[in-house]
Write a protein that holds these residues in place. Sequence first.
Motif, PDB file in Angstrom:
ATOM      1  N   MET A   1       0.930  -1.169  -0.044  1.00  0.00           N
ATOM      2  CA  MET A   1       0.080   0.026   0.106  1.00  0.00           C
ATOM      3  C   MET A   1       0.790   1.079   0.015  1.00  0.00           C
ATOM      4  O   MET A   1       1.512   1.431   1.004  1.00  0.00           O
ATOM      5  CB  MET A   1      -0.746   0.027   1.282  1.00  0.00           C
ATOM      6  CG  MET A   1      -1.856   1.270   1.358  1.00  0.00           C
ATOM      7  SD  MET A   1      -2.665   1.060   3.051  1.00  0.00           S
ATOM      8  CE  MET A   1      -3.577   2.579   3.045  1.00  0.00           C
TER       9      MET A   1
ATOM     10  N   HIS B   1      -2.516   7.227  -2.910  1.00  0.00           N
ATOM     11  CA  HIS B   1      -3.432   6.299  -3.015  1.00  0.00           C
ATOM     12  C   HIS B   1      -3.371   5.183  -4.093  1.00  0.00           C
ATOM     13  O   HIS B   1      -3.744   4.103  -3.957  1.00  0.00           O
ATOM     14  CB  HIS B   1      -5.039   6.792  -3.015  1.00  0.00           C
ATOM     15  CG  HIS B   1      -5.158   7.838  -2.267  1.00  0.00           C
ATOM     16  ND1 HIS B   1      -5.743   9.137  -2.591  1.00  0.00           N
ATOM     17  CD2 HIS B   1      -5.309   7.628  -0.918  1.00  0.00           C
ATOM     18  CE1 HIS B   1      -5.987   9.837  -1.275  1.00  0.00           C
ATOM     19  NE2 HIS B   1      -5.699   8.922  -0.308  1.00  0.00           N
TER      20      HIS B   1
ATOM     21  N   LEU C   1      -4.490   4.486  -7.124  1.00  0.00           N
ATOM     22  CA  LEU C   1      -5.572   3.907  -7.902  1.00  0.00           C
ATOM     23  C   LEU C   1      -6.091   4.410  -8.876  1.00  0.00           C
ATOM     24  O   LEU C   1      -5.746   5.788  -9.182  1.00  0.00           O
ATOM     25  CB  LEU C   1      -6.625   3.986  -6.858  1.00  0.00           C
ATOM     26  CG  LEU C   1      -6.603   3.389  -5.423  1.00  0.00           C
ATOM     27  CD1 LEU C   1      -7.811   3.927  -4.398  1.00  0.00           C
ATOM     28  CD2 LEU C   1      -6.744   1.851  -5.607  1.00  0.00           C
TER      29      LEU C   1
ATOM     30  N   SER D   1      -7.516   1.682  -1.291  1.00  0.00           N
ATOM     31  CA  SER D   1      -5.996   1.650  -1.402  1.00  0.00           C
ATOM     32  C   SER D   1      -5.659   0.229  -0.588  1.00  0.00           C
ATOM     33  O   SER D   1      -4.685  -0.502  -1.037  1.00  0.00           O
ATOM     34  CB  SER D   1      -5.066   2.594  -0.984  1.00  0.00           C
ATOM     35  OG  SER D   1      -3.690   2.477  -1.020  1.00  0.00           O
TER      36      SER D   1
ATOM     37  N   ALA E   1      -6.756  -2.891  -2.042  1.00  0.00           N
ATOM     38  CA  ALA E   1      -6.058  -3.281  -3.184  1.00  0.00           C
ATOM     39  C   ALA E   1      -5.053  -3.948  -2.883  1.00  0.00           C
ATOM     40  O   ALA E   1      -4.461  -4.969  -3.485  1.00  0.00           O
ATOM     41  CB  ALA E   1      -5.960  -2.082  -4.065  1.00  0.00           C
TER      42      ALA E   1
ATOM     43  N   GLN F   1       0.166   9.267 -10.344  1.00  0.00           N
ATOM     44  CA  GLN F   1      -0.925   8.587  -9.565  1.00  0.00           C
ATOM     45  C   GLN F   1      -0.341   7.438  -8.590  1.00  0.00           C
ATOM     46  O   GLN F   1      -0.947   7.106  -7.874  1.00  0.00           O
ATOM     47  CB  GLN F   1      -2.124   8.292 -10.196  1.00  0.00           C
ATOM     48  CG  GLN F   1      -3.005   9.487 -10.833  1.00  0.00           C
ATOM     49  CD  GLN F   1      -4.079   9.121 -11.452  1.00  0.00           C
ATOM     50  OE1 GLN F   1      -4.298   8.038 -11.532  1.00  0.00           O
ATOM     51  NE2 GLN F   1      -4.975  10.341 -12.026  1.00  0.00           N
TER      52      GLN F   1
ATOM     53  N   THR G   1       0.103   4.365  -9.460  1.00  0.00           N
ATOM     54  CA  THR G   1      -0.378   2.993  -9.915  1.00  0.00           C
ATOM     55  C   THR G   1       0.840   2.076 -10.496  1.00  0.00           C
ATOM     56  O   THR G   1       0.823   1.046 -10.198  1.00  0.00           O
ATOM     57  CB  THR G   1      -1.463   3.042 -10.701  1.00  0.00           C
ATOM     58  OG1 THR G   1      -1.065   4.038 -11.722  1.00  0.00           O
ATOM     59  CG2 THR G   1      -2.724   3.570 -10.119  1.00  0.00           C
TER      60      THR G   1
ATOM     61  N   ARG H   1       2.421   0.465  -7.515  1.00  0.00           N
ATOM     62  CA  ARG H   1       1.866  -0.664  -7.123  1.00  0.00           C
ATOM     63  C   ARG H   1       2.193  -1.542  -7.862  1.00  0.00           C
ATOM     64  O   ARG H   1       2.452  -3.130  -7.709  1.00  0.00           O
ATOM     65  CB  ARG H   1       0.442  -0.411  -6.919  1.00  0.00           C
ATOM     66  CG  ARG H   1      -0.505  -1.307  -5.922  1.00  0.00           C
ATOM     67  CD  ARG H   1      -1.813  -1.030  -6.134  1.00  0.00           C
ATOM     68  NE  ARG H   1      -2.358   0.097  -5.242  1.00  0.00           N
ATOM     69  CZ  ARG H   1      -2.522   0.006  -3.988  1.00  0.00           C
ATOM     70  NH1 ARG H   1      -2.478  -0.963  -3.414  1.00  0.00           N
ATOM     71  NH2 ARG H   1      -3.319   1.134  -3.375  1.00  0.00           N
TER      72      ARG H   1
END
Lengths: 240, 367
Positions: A81, A85, A87, A144, A147, B202, B204, B207
Amino acid sequence: MENIIEVEGLNKKFPPDIHALSELTLQVKKGITFGLLGPNGSGKTTLIRILVGILKPDSGKVAIIDDSLSWSEKAAKIGYMTQTHALYQDLTLAENLDFFAAIYGLSAREKRKRIEELISLVKLEGKEKSPVATLSGGMRQRVSLAASLIHEPQLLFLDEPTVGIDPSLRREFWAYFGSLNRQGVSIVLSTHVMDEAARCDELALLRNGKLLAQGKIEELLAQTRSKNLEEAFLSLEENG
Amino acid sequence: MSIRRIFAVAKRIIRQFIHDRRTVALIVIVPLLVLSILGALLKTTPSYEVGFVNQDEGVTTPLSTQKISSAIEESLKDTENLKWHKINLEKAKSDLEDGTLDAYVLLGKSFSKDISERKSPLVIVKLEGSDPNASQQVLGLVNQNLLSSFSDQKLVDLKVDYLYGGEKFTSLDYFAPVFIAFFAFFFVIMLTSVSFLRERSQGTFERLFASPVNNAEIVGGYFLGFSIFALIQSLIVLLYTIYVLDVHFLGSLWFVFLIELILVVGAVNLGIFLSAFARNELQVVQFLPVIIVPQALISGFIFPIKSMPVILQWLSYAMPLTYANNALRDIMIKGKDLASVSFDIYILIAFAFLMILLAAFSIRKGI
C-alpha cells in the motif's frame, strides 16, 4: 528462516548527493507488525521501495520471504500500500479491485469473493460502482488498503496506512492488522506518528537514512531510560 | 480592481514559466521549426518527370521517310518543373507503375501520316493519377510544353488516360488514406503518453511494479487496449470516407488494418517513451507538436515527397508516417496487395521494434 526480512549494510544515494539509506541493517520476524518510525526524509519509503523491488540498492544485501523463490514468486506473496492512493481515478472501486486481483492471477470466483470481503472490511458497501475520483480522501485510503490485500499476501508493506482515516476506522484497521498477524501475515508499516508506532510489535527508529535502534518498544524504552517513544527517539537522536 | 494584485498574478506566471525551461524553449522552437519546414516546402516548386514515347513510323514519300515527330521531340526542353525522358513504351509503363514517372506522352505509329493527311494524330497522355492535384498540374505542363511545338494545335487530339484513379478522382480520394494513419498515430501517441504519465504520477505504477507483472506484460496490455480503439476508429473513419464522403476504395480492409496495427505498436511504445520525459500532462502535450507537425508536413501527407528539398526528403524517410501513408495509399487508391508494399511494412516493423526497445529502457524511469 525465522525472519521474513533480513537487510544488511544497505546503501542508497539519490542524485545529486542525498544519502537516503546508509549502512542500514535490520531484521523483521515472521508474523509480527514491524514499524518503521522516523520523520519525513528518514528513509522509510526508500527502504520499503527497495524491499518490494521497485528500487535497487547501491550496495548491501536484502533477503526477503524465501531466497529459493524467483522475484515474481516473491512479488505474488507481497502486498504494497503506497503512500499515495495509487488507484485508477476514473475506474470504480470494484473495477480497481478487479484489476489488481487479475494482476495477481485470481480466478473470477476468487475475485468476486475477495472483492466482497474487502469492501465489507473497509466499510465501503454501496460504493462499489462509485468512481474512485468521487470518493473522499479517507475512502480512497481504504480502497488502497483493500487493493493491497486482494491476493491475501504473506508480507504486507503499508506506507503511512492510516493517514486521513477517522479514529474509529483506524482502531478497526489495527484490529485487522492484529488478526492478519495471527494468520501468519507479516506487516511492515511506516509511520511518523508516535502513538501509532506504539501499537507495533517491534520498531526500527530511522533518522537521515540511518538506523538509530531496533527492538521491542519496552526494550527501546529501557535502553534509553525513557517514559515514552518520543523521549526514546529524541534520546537516541541526541546520542546517535 | 488592484493593479498590484494583477501584477502579482502576472509575476507569478512569469516565474512559473522561467522555472519550466522546457516550455519556454518549446514556445520558441516549435513555431520556428514549423515555419522553417513550411517555408522550405512552399518555396519549392514541384517538379514532374514525364516520359516521351515516340512510336511514329513516319510518312514515306518517294524520296524519303519523314518523321514529323522528330522535330517535336527535339523541341522538348526541360523546364524547372518538367523533366522529359525519351524512352520506349515498356520502360514508360514500368516507370509509371513504380512512381519514377508522373506521366508519359505517347505519339502513335501513324503520327506523321495523320498530320500529313490533315487528320488528328493519336497523342496519349497517360497520368499516374493517384494525386489529382499533381495530375492536373502535369497535364497543364504537358499541354503547354508539347502543344506549343505543334504548328496547328487544333489538329491535335490529346487523349488523357490514367493508371490509377481517373477524372472523377478528387483530392479527398488522395488524402483519405493518410487521414486514417494520421488519426490513429496521433491519438494513440497522445493517449498512451498521458495514460502512462498518470500511472507514474498517481502511483499506480509503483503498485504494479511491486506485483508479479513485468514490463512486457504492461506494454502488451497497453498495445492490446489501444489497438482495439485505434482499429475501431480506423473502421469508422474508413466507412465514413467510403460511404458518406464517397471516397474511392480499391483495396482490402484487412490490409489497411494490418498496416494500422503495426503503426499502433510503434505509436504505443513511442507514447510510453515520451511519457518518461514529462513531469506533467502539459509537458506531454508539448511534445506532440514536435512529433506530429513535422510528420504531417513532410510525410507526403500534403506535399509530395519527391518535390521537397533533399534535406526534407531525408527527414521524411526517417518518419514512420511516410511509410504508413505510402502503404495505405498504394492499398486504398491503387488496390495493391501486401507484397507490393512489403518494403513499407518492413520499415514500420523496424520502427515498432525500435520503439519497443526505447519503451523497455524508459518504462521504469522516474518510478
